[in-house]
Design a protein around this motif. Structure first.
Motif, PDB file in Angstrom:
ATOM      1  N   GLN A  92       0.834  -1.204   0.000  1.00 55.59           N
ATOM      2  CA  GLN A  92       0.000   0.000   0.000  1.00 55.59           C
ATOM      3  C   GLN A  92       0.863   1.245   0.000  1.00 55.59           C
ATOM      4  O   GLN A  92       2.063   1.196   0.275  1.00 55.59           O
ATOM      5  CB  GLN A  92      -0.927   0.012   1.218  1.00 55.59           C
ATOM      6  CG  GLN A  92      -2.088  -0.972   1.130  1.00 55.59           C
ATOM      7  CD  GLN A  92      -3.096  -0.775   2.243  1.00 55.59           C
ATOM      8  OE1 GLN A  92      -3.247   0.303   2.799  1.00 55.59           O
ATOM      9  NE2 GLN A  92      -3.807  -1.855   2.565  1.00 55.59           N
ATOM     10  N   GLN A  94       0.658   5.868   0.676  1.00 51.19           N
ATOM     11  CA  GLN A  94      -0.031   6.966   1.363  1.00 51.19           C
ATOM     12  C   GLN A  94       0.304   8.240   0.607  1.00 51.19           C
ATOM     13  O   GLN A  94       1.476   8.539   0.385  1.00 51.19           O
ATOM     14  CB  GLN A  94       0.468   7.038   2.806  1.00 51.19           C
ATOM     15  CG  GLN A  94       0.265   8.362   3.507  1.00 51.19           C
ATOM     16  CD  GLN A  94      -1.061   8.433   4.252  1.00 51.19           C
ATOM     17  OE1 GLN A  94      -2.072   7.924   3.773  1.00 51.19           O
ATOM     18  NE2 GLN A  94      -1.065   9.051   5.405  1.00 51.19           N
ATOM     19  N   THR A 101       1.481  13.927   6.545  1.00 50.03           N
ATOM     20  CA  THR A 101       0.831  12.599   6.541  1.00 50.03           C
ATOM     21  C   THR A 101       0.951  11.921   7.912  1.00 50.03           C
ATOM     22  O   THR A 101       1.709  12.360   8.775  1.00 50.03           O
ATOM     23  CB  THR A 101       1.449  11.704   5.451  1.00 50.03           C
ATOM     24  OG1 THR A 101       2.879  11.856   5.475  1.00 50.03           O
ATOM     25  CG2 THR A 101       0.938  12.066   4.076  1.00 50.03           C
ATOM     26  N   ASP A 102       0.192  10.835   8.070  1.00 55.08           N
ATOM     27  CA  ASP A 102       0.080  10.117   9.345  1.00 55.08           C
ATOM     28  C   ASP A 102       1.225   9.118   9.494  1.00 55.08           C
ATOM     29  O   ASP A 102       1.303   8.148   8.745  1.00 55.08           O
ATOM     30  CB  ASP A 102      -1.286   9.417   9.352  1.00 55.08           C
ATOM     31  CG  ASP A 102      -1.493   8.518  10.567  1.00 55.08           C
ATOM     32  OD1 ASP A 102      -0.620   8.495  11.463  1.00 55.08           O
ATOM     33  OD2 ASP A 102      -2.526   7.824  10.608  1.00 55.08           O
ATOM     34  N   ASN A 104       1.762   6.831  11.736  1.00 56.39           N
ATOM     35  CA  ASN A 104       1.362   5.456  12.083  1.00 56.39           C
ATOM     36  C   ASN A 104       0.957   4.681  10.833  1.00 56.39           C
ATOM     37  O   ASN A 104       1.286   3.507  10.694  1.00 56.39           O
ATOM     38  CB  ASN A 104       0.233   5.460  13.119  1.00 56.39           C
ATOM     39  CG  ASN A 104       0.758   5.959  14.453  1.00 56.39           C
ATOM     40  OD1 ASN A 104       1.782   5.492  14.935  1.00 56.39           O
ATOM     41  ND2 ASN A 104       0.093   6.945  15.024  1.00 56.39           N
ATOM     42  N   ARG A 105       0.246   5.368   9.952  1.00 48.00           N
ATOM     43  CA  ARG A 105      -0.122   4.741   8.664  1.00 48.00           C
ATOM     44  C   ARG A 105       1.152   4.393   7.886  1.00 48.00           C
ATOM     45  O   ARG A 105       1.275   3.321   7.289  1.00 48.00           O
ATOM     46  CB  ARG A 105      -1.003   5.717   7.875  1.00 48.00           C
ATOM     47  CG  ARG A 105      -1.268   5.309   6.449  1.00 48.00           C
ATOM     48  CD  ARG A 105      -2.668   4.776   6.253  1.00 48.00           C
ATOM     49  NE  ARG A 105      -2.932   4.495   4.842  1.00 48.00           N
ATOM     50  CZ  ARG A 105      -2.815   3.303   4.290  1.00 48.00           C
ATOM     51  NH1 ARG A 105      -2.449   2.262   4.997  1.00 48.00           N
ATOM     52  NH2 ARG A 105      -3.081   3.122   3.016  1.00 48.00           N
ATOM     53  N   GLU A 106       2.119   5.317   7.902  1.00 49.09           N
ATOM     54  CA  GLU A 106       3.364   5.087   7.139  1.00 49.09           C
ATOM     55  C   GLU A 106       4.199   3.949   7.730  1.00 49.09           C
ATOM     56  O   GLU A 106       4.773   3.149   6.988  1.00 49.09           O
ATOM     57  CB  GLU A 106       4.161   6.389   7.048  1.00 49.09           C
ATOM     58  CG  GLU A 106       3.562   7.279   5.982  1.00 49.09           C
ATOM     59  CD  GLU A 106       3.895   8.751   6.104  1.00 49.09           C
ATOM     60  OE1 GLU A 106       3.768   9.455   5.102  1.00 49.09           O
ATOM     61  OE2 GLU A 106       4.271   9.213   7.191  1.00 49.09           O
ATOM     62  N   ASP A 108       2.954   1.421   9.265  1.00 49.23           N
ATOM     63  CA  ASP A 108       2.219   0.221   8.829  1.00 49.23           C
ATOM     64  C   ASP A 108       2.599  -0.149   7.393  1.00 49.23           C
ATOM     65  O   ASP A 108       2.783  -1.326   7.070  1.00 49.23           O
ATOM     66  CB  ASP A 108       0.704   0.472   8.884  1.00 49.23           C
ATOM     67  CG  ASP A 108       0.118   0.261  10.274  1.00 49.23           C
ATOM     68  OD1 ASP A 108       0.831  -0.267  11.148  1.00 49.23           O
ATOM     69  OD2 ASP A 108      -1.055   0.639  10.475  1.00 49.23           O
ATOM     70  N   LYS A 194      -6.876   3.295  -1.814  1.00 55.37           N
ATOM     71  CA  LYS A 194      -6.320   3.078  -0.472  1.00 55.37           C
ATOM     72  C   LYS A 194      -5.305   4.163  -0.113  1.00 55.37           C
ATOM     73  O   LYS A 194      -5.148   4.515   1.045  1.00 55.37           O
ATOM     74  CB  LYS A 194      -5.670   1.685  -0.389  1.00 55.37           C
ATOM     75  CG  LYS A 194      -6.709   0.565  -0.345  1.00 55.37           C
ATOM     76  CD  LYS A 194      -6.045  -0.800  -0.313  1.00 55.37           C
ATOM     77  CE  LYS A 194      -7.080  -1.908  -0.223  1.00 55.37           C
ATOM     78  NZ  LYS A 194      -6.562  -3.183  -0.725  1.00 55.37           N
TER      79      LYS A 194
END
Length: 266
Positions: A92, A94, A101-102, A104-106, A108, A194
């Motif tokens: 994925q 982002q 940007t986030d 925690n998302r990165e 992940d 996504k």
């Protein structure tokens, strides 16, 4: 039921390039182990693939979690199944400025794109080497050949995958195990949803590759034991051009491609 005892394990096997690869394996009578997060999508995909007369085992795992790849390996092992082909497709991105940007998302995304890939290879490569037989396909990307403003972490993960794949391929030359990198460009998959990239120029202005075409290029390269394949003429040309262009100019060029479309221009 398939008489072929060969098994391919595919992460991200319910959509996009992973799903198209699963169809190609099934057509060639490979039994399948498909890994994804969504139980319903796994079940739907398995029902469809079984129509080719192959066995399809589904494993619902969240590969954002560090322990998930080892759990997949243990589940497959418990069934007494030997994996002949490993396809690391799940990935994925982002979209946005890194300063906004986030994180925690990165983190992940780094775990999914890099962590899960190297963990699964760490599980299966020694077994393949012991048998002197096996194939691994890593979903790299032309993003791995270029810095990517607005997708800095995603491009960084793919640069890692490309470098890592080339290194372990060299380590294992002549071993009977082949390791192939598939480098698509922008492809019509759920990736851009996504990544929340719908407003980027690259999506708005079209010209994306077809996932089935990309999968076919990857499948043929994998079966031939090729080192790597860049899918699509336009992408080959772009990688050729960027390899002789200074990185800072390539980054600026990519920024123009990936920046948000100015709605006032429409």
């Amino acid at each position: 039921m398939s008489t072929n005892q060969k098994y391919a394990l595919i992460t991200g096997g319910t959509s996009g390039i992973g799903y198209e690869l699963a169809k190609l394996f099934a057509k060639d009578q490979y039994n399948l182990v498909i890994v994804a997060r969504n139980e319903a999508e796994l079940s739907k995909t398995a029902t469809e693939l079984k129509q080719q007369g192959v066995e399809v085992i589904t494993i619902a795992k969240d590969l954002f979690k560090r322990e998930a790849p080892a759990e997949v390996y243990d589940e497959v092992k418990a069934k007494g199944i030997q994996i002949d082909v490993l396809v690391n497709d799940a990935g994925q991105g982002q979209y946005g400025l890194f300063s906004e940007t986030d994180i925690n998302r990165e983190l992940d995304i780094i775990q999914l794109n890099i962590g899960a890939t190297i963990s699964l290879i760490k599980c299966y490569l020694p077994e393949m080497l012991a048998r002197k037989d096996g194939k691994i396909l890593n979903l790299s990307s032309i993003a791995g050949k270029t810095p990517g403003p607005y997708q800095s972490v995603y491009h960084g993960t793919k640069a890692f995958i490309q470098s890592f794949t080339e290194a372990i391929r060299s380590e294992n030359k002549g071993s009977g195990v082949t390791i192939t990198a598939l480098l698509p460009g922008a492809t019509e998959t759920d990736f851009f949803n996504k990544a929340e990239m719908q407003d980027s120029k690259i999506v708005q202005e079209g010209g994306m590759s077809n996932a089935a075409d990309v999968a076919k290029d990857g499948y043929e390269a994998l079966m031939s034991g090729d080192d790597m394949v860049i899918s699509g003429f336009k992408n080959k040309a772009m990688v050729g051009m960027t390899s002789v262009t200074p990185d800072h100019l390539v980054a600026d060029m990519m920024k123009k491609q990936q920046e948000p479309v100015d709605k006032s221009e429409k």
